[in-house]
Design a protein around this motif. Structure first.
Motif, mmCIF file in Angstrom:
data_model
loop_
_atom_site.group_PDB
_atom_site.id
_atom_site.type_symbol
_atom_site.label_atom_id
_atom_site.label_comp_id
_atom_site.label_asym_id
_atom_site.label_seq_id
_atom_site.Cartn_x
_atom_site.Cartn_y
_atom_site.Cartn_z
ATOM 1 N N ASN A 1 11.656 -1.198 12.386
ATOM 2 C CA ASN A 1 11.089 -0.878 11.072
ATOM 3 C C ASN A 1 12.188 -0.750 10.019
ATOM 4 O OD1 ASN A 1 12.304 1.467 11.858
ATOM 5 N ND2 ASN A 1 10.611 2.804 11.268
ATOM 6 N N ARG A 2 13.310 -1.449 10.248
ATOM 7 C CA ARG A 2 14.463 -1.278 9.362
ATOM 8 C C ARG A 2 14.659 -2.452 8.411
ATOM 9 N NH1 ARG A 2 18.981 -1.320 12.583
ATOM 10 N NH2 ARG A 2 17.671 -2.353 14.104
ATOM 11 N N TYR A 3 14.905 -2.106 7.156
ATOM 12 C CA TYR A 3 15.231 -3.091 6.127
ATOM 13 C C TYR A 3 16.522 -2.688 5.433
ATOM 14 C CZ TYR A 3 10.721 -5.470 6.319
ATOM 15 O OH TYR A 3 9.641 -6.209 6.710
ATOM 16 N N HIS A 4 17.304 -3.689 5.083
ATOM 17 C CA HIS A 4 18.518 -3.413 4.312
ATOM 18 C C HIS A 4 18.445 -4.172 2.982
ATOM 19 C CE1 HIS A 4 22.545 -2.268 3.363
ATOM 20 N NE2 HIS A 4 22.946 -3.526 3.278
ATOM 21 N N ILE A 5 18.545 -3.413 1.904
ATOM 22 C CA ILE A 5 18.392 -4.001 0.578
ATOM 23 C C ILE A 5 19.748 -4.147 -0.087
ATOM 24 C CG2 ILE A 5 17.424 -3.558 -1.720
ATOM 25 C CD1 ILE A 5 15.100 -2.176 -0.111
ATOM 26 N N VAL A 6 19.942 -5.284 -0.725
ATOM 27 C CA VAL A 6 21.242 -5.572 -1.333
ATOM 28 C C VAL A 6 21.079 -5.974 -2.795
ATOM 29 C CG1 VAL A 6 23.205 -7.163 -1.286
ATOM 30 C CG2 VAL A 6 22.257 -6.334 0.856
ATOM 31 N N PHE A 7 21.831 -5.348 -3.650
ATOM 32 C CA PHE A 7 22.001 -5.813 -5.033
ATOM 33 C C PHE A 7 23.470 -6.146 -5.214
ATOM 34 C CE2 PHE A 7 18.376 -2.840 -5.421
ATOM 35 C CZ PHE A 7 17.450 -3.679 -6.011
ATOM 36 N N ASN B 1 0.815 -1.203 0.000
ATOM 37 C CA ASN B 1 0.000 0.000 0.000
ATOM 38 C C ASN B 1 0.858 1.267 0.000
ATOM 39 O OD1 ASN B 1 -3.021 -0.687 0.179
ATOM 40 N ND2 ASN B 1 -2.056 -2.170 1.516
ATOM 41 N N GLN B 2 2.128 1.069 -0.293
ATOM 42 C CA GLN B 2 3.076 2.168 -0.492
ATOM 43 C C GLN B 2 3.204 3.091 0.709
ATOM 44 O OE1 GLN B 2 2.451 3.913 -4.367
ATOM 45 N NE2 GLN B 2 2.920 1.924 -5.243
ATOM 46 N N ARG B 3 3.164 2.487 1.907
ATOM 47 C CA ARG B 3 3.353 3.296 3.112
ATOM 48 C C ARG B 3 4.839 3.298 3.482
ATOM 49 N NH1 ARG B 3 -1.037 3.673 6.483
ATOM 50 N NH2 ARG B 3 0.379 4.992 7.643
ATOM 51 N N PHE B 4 5.654 3.790 2.567
ATOM 52 C CA PHE B 4 7.108 3.717 2.748
ATOM 53 C C PHE B 4 7.595 4.552 3.926
ATOM 54 C CE2 PHE B 4 6.483 3.004 -1.864
ATOM 55 C CZ PHE B 4 6.878 1.676 -1.887
ATOM 56 N N GLU B 5 6.811 5.572 4.293
ATOM 57 C CA GLU B 5 7.246 6.466 5.370
ATOM 58 C C GLU B 5 7.338 5.743 6.718
ATOM 59 O OE1 GLU B 5 4.276 6.329 4.106
ATOM 60 O OE2 GLU B 5 2.823 6.425 5.742
ATOM 61 N N LEU B 6 6.736 4.555 6.794
ATOM 62 C CA LEU B 6 6.775 3.805 8.054
ATOM 63 C C LEU B 6 8.125 3.135 8.287
ATOM 64 C CD1 LEU B 6 3.340 1.955 7.772
ATOM 65 C CD2 LEU B 6 3.887 3.810 9.359
ATOM 66 N N PHE B 7 8.938 3.069 7.236
ATOM 67 C CA PHE B 7 10.143 2.244 7.311
ATOM 68 C C PHE B 7 11.421 3.049 7.120
ATOM 69 C CE2 PHE B 7 6.641 -0.327 5.809
ATOM 70 C CZ PHE B 7 6.687 -1.398 6.695
ATOM 71 N N GLN B 8 12.490 2.463 7.618
ATOM 72 C CA GLN B 8 13.812 2.985 7.294
ATOM 73 C C GLN B 8 14.502 1.975 6.391
ATOM 74 O OE1 GLN B 8 16.220 4.114 10.672
ATOM 75 N NE2 GLN B 8 14.383 4.590 11.841
ATOM 76 N N PHE B 9 14.919 2.439 5.224
ATOM 77 C CA PHE B 9 15.592 1.544 4.285
ATOM 78 C C PHE B 9 17.036 1.977 4.098
ATOM 79 C CE2 PHE B 9 11.140 1.536 2.757
ATOM 80 C CZ PHE B 9 10.884 0.178 2.831
ATOM 81 N N SER B 10 17.907 1.003 3.963
ATOM 82 C CA SER B 10 19.254 1.307 3.488
ATOM 83 C C SER B 10 19.504 0.386 2.295
ATOM 84 C CB SER B 10 20.277 1.061 4.595
ATOM 85 O OG SER B 10 20.070 -0.211 5.181
ATOM 86 N N ILE B 11 20.334 0.829 1.364
ATOM 87 C CA ILE B 11 20.568 0.028 0.149
ATOM 88 C C ILE B 11 22.053 -0.089 -0.142
ATOM 89 C CG2 ILE B 11 20.048 -0.285 -2.301
ATOM 90 C CD1 ILE B 11 17.776 1.475 -2.156
ATOM 91 N N ASP B 12 22.466 -1.281 -0.545
ATOM 92 C CA ASP B 12 23.808 -1.519 -1.085
ATOM 93 C C ASP B 12 23.675 -1.905 -2.543
ATOM 94 O OD1 ASP B 12 25.529 -1.023 0.930
ATOM 95 O OD2 ASP B 12 25.809 -3.122 1.529
ATOM 96 N N GLY B 13 24.463 -1.293 -3.374
ATOM 97 C CA GLY B 13 24.526 -1.732 -4.772
ATOM 98 C C GLY B 13 23.475 -1.123 -5.676
#
Lengths: 93, 295
Positions: free
Chosen positions: B228-234, B77-89
């Motif tokens: 509420n934290r996610y870490h995304i990796v490519f 539902n695109q409630r991205f403001e609820l989360f903290q994201f970090s990204i690698d790659g």
């Protein structure tokens, strides 16, 4: 029902069978492929990736594109004869 | 589906923090009532941690799993403001996107696939078509539409004849195609690769297709870090876009091994994000007892 294959299609069938055996590293000899048997799954036992490989080889060798949205995909791969007929009608090289 | 719609409605109405309290109950339920999954989870945890798994380890894994499923409601539902994201790659996929040739993104039952898909879409404008087996595709499609009715998901059904031709068409149009590379259905060609200390079967299909279609392959995953934290990796697995015709079996096998090495490294970094609750290895681990003395 399909009409009986013409001699031209018979030669093409043999040629395509050779191409398939080579491209897919099949253990069966090309002469032993039943031209009336289905190519996908039961029959020759090919999977979706093999079908892709055939599409790529056929495009390169005969200039015929087999697309995902070709509604008659199942017809095209229903047998070696059907595939040969499809290519014979559309080949540009 | 009604239940799912209700759950999703409650989650959205109560808010993430409040509805998360229910998760402890759900996690506790699975902790107690899923004996087979428990045995397999224990084997994995024991391998990845290098010691017998404690009940706390098992609960952390189940809780991470429940969290990612719950968060799916918000991400869809695109409630991205609820989360903290970090990204690698991220720069890797941006570069691949700029080249316009499409790419294969291979994930695993590791972390939240939905977080990667949703964030990839928002952050980098990545349109990712998901390729999955027909049964799952239908189930997931109806589940996701229940959670978020206005959602249009691009799903390619695997396991039927033109599946790979469809993937080829997407890649040719410059799209990204996501697939999972850690499950075998039986019957397809597999490679035995050492994974966390013992051989396990991985399908050759995804990388064989990538080689045939001459596209780059990236590992993709989103790890749940707690709260509420996610870490995304490519991370790049292989690049078949520059290789000539006829990629050899050795190159494909090397790419599968590279994929497994990347999965293994991330399992060690985020051990509680592994969500394959099934018999992954054929032989039990040597040397380390599966069950601690207290359990």
């Amino acid at each position: 029902m399909q009409p009986a294959a013409s001699p031209v299609t018979r030669d093409l069938e043999r040629e395509i069978a050779d191409l398939m055996v080579q491209a897919l590293n099949l253990t069966v000899a090309s002469a032993d492929i039943d031209p009336a048997a289905p190519l996908y799954r039961e029959g020759l036992g090919l999977d979706s990736i093999d079908i892709l490989e055939i599409a790529l080889v056929v495009s390169k060798r005969y200039g015929v594109e087999i697309k995902a949205d070709s509604e008659n995909n199942h017809q095209i791969f229903s047998s070696l004869t059907a595939l040969a007929d499809f290519i014979a009608e559309r080949r540009t090289k | 589906m009604l239940l799912l719609r209700l759950m999703s409605w409650i989650s959205l109405r109560l808010g993430r923090r409040l509805s998360r309290s229910v998760l402890y109950g759900i996690a506790a339920y699975f902790f107690v009532f899923a004996p087979r999954a428990r045995r397999h989870a224990r084997e994995y945890l024991c391998r990845v941690l290098g010691r017998p798994a404690t009940p706390i380890d098992r609960f952390r894994q189940i809780f991470a799993f429940a969290s990612t499923i719950h968060d799916r409601v918000y991400l869809l539902n695109q409630r991205f403001e609820l989360f903290q994201f970090s990204i690698d790659g991220e720069e890797l996929v941006r570069a691949a996107q700029a080249q316009g040739g499409g790419a294969l993104l291979i994930g695993a039952h590791l972390g939240s696939f939905e977080a990667t898909r949703a964030l990839g879409q928002r952050q980098a404008g990545l349109e990712i078509a998901m390729a999955m087996y027909a049964n799952n595709a239908r189930k997931i499609n109806s589940a996701l539409t229940a959670i978020c009715p206005r959602l249009k998901l691009d799903i390619i059904e695997l396991g039927h004849m033109p599946a790979m031709l469809e993937i080829r068409a997407r890649l040719a149009a410059g799209s990204f195609v996501g697939m999972l590379g850690d499950r075998t259905l039986g019957g397809e060609s597999v490679e035995q690769v050492m994974f966390l200390g013992a051989p396990a079967s991985f399908p050759l299909g995804p990388l064989r297709a990538a080689a045939m279609l001459h596209c780059p392959v990236y590992f993709m995953a989103a790890f749940y870090l707690g709260g509420n934290r996610y870490h995304i990796v490519f991370e790049q697995i292989a690049d078949f876009s520059t290789t000539g015709p006829g990629v050899g079996a050795n190159a494909i096998s090397a790419a599968v091994r590279q994929y497994v090495a990347v999965v293994e490294r991330h399992c060690r970094l985020y051990p509680y994000n592994w969500f394959n609750f099934l018999d992954f290895w054929q032989a039990p681990p040597a040397g380390v007892p599966l069950v601690s003395g207290t359990e």
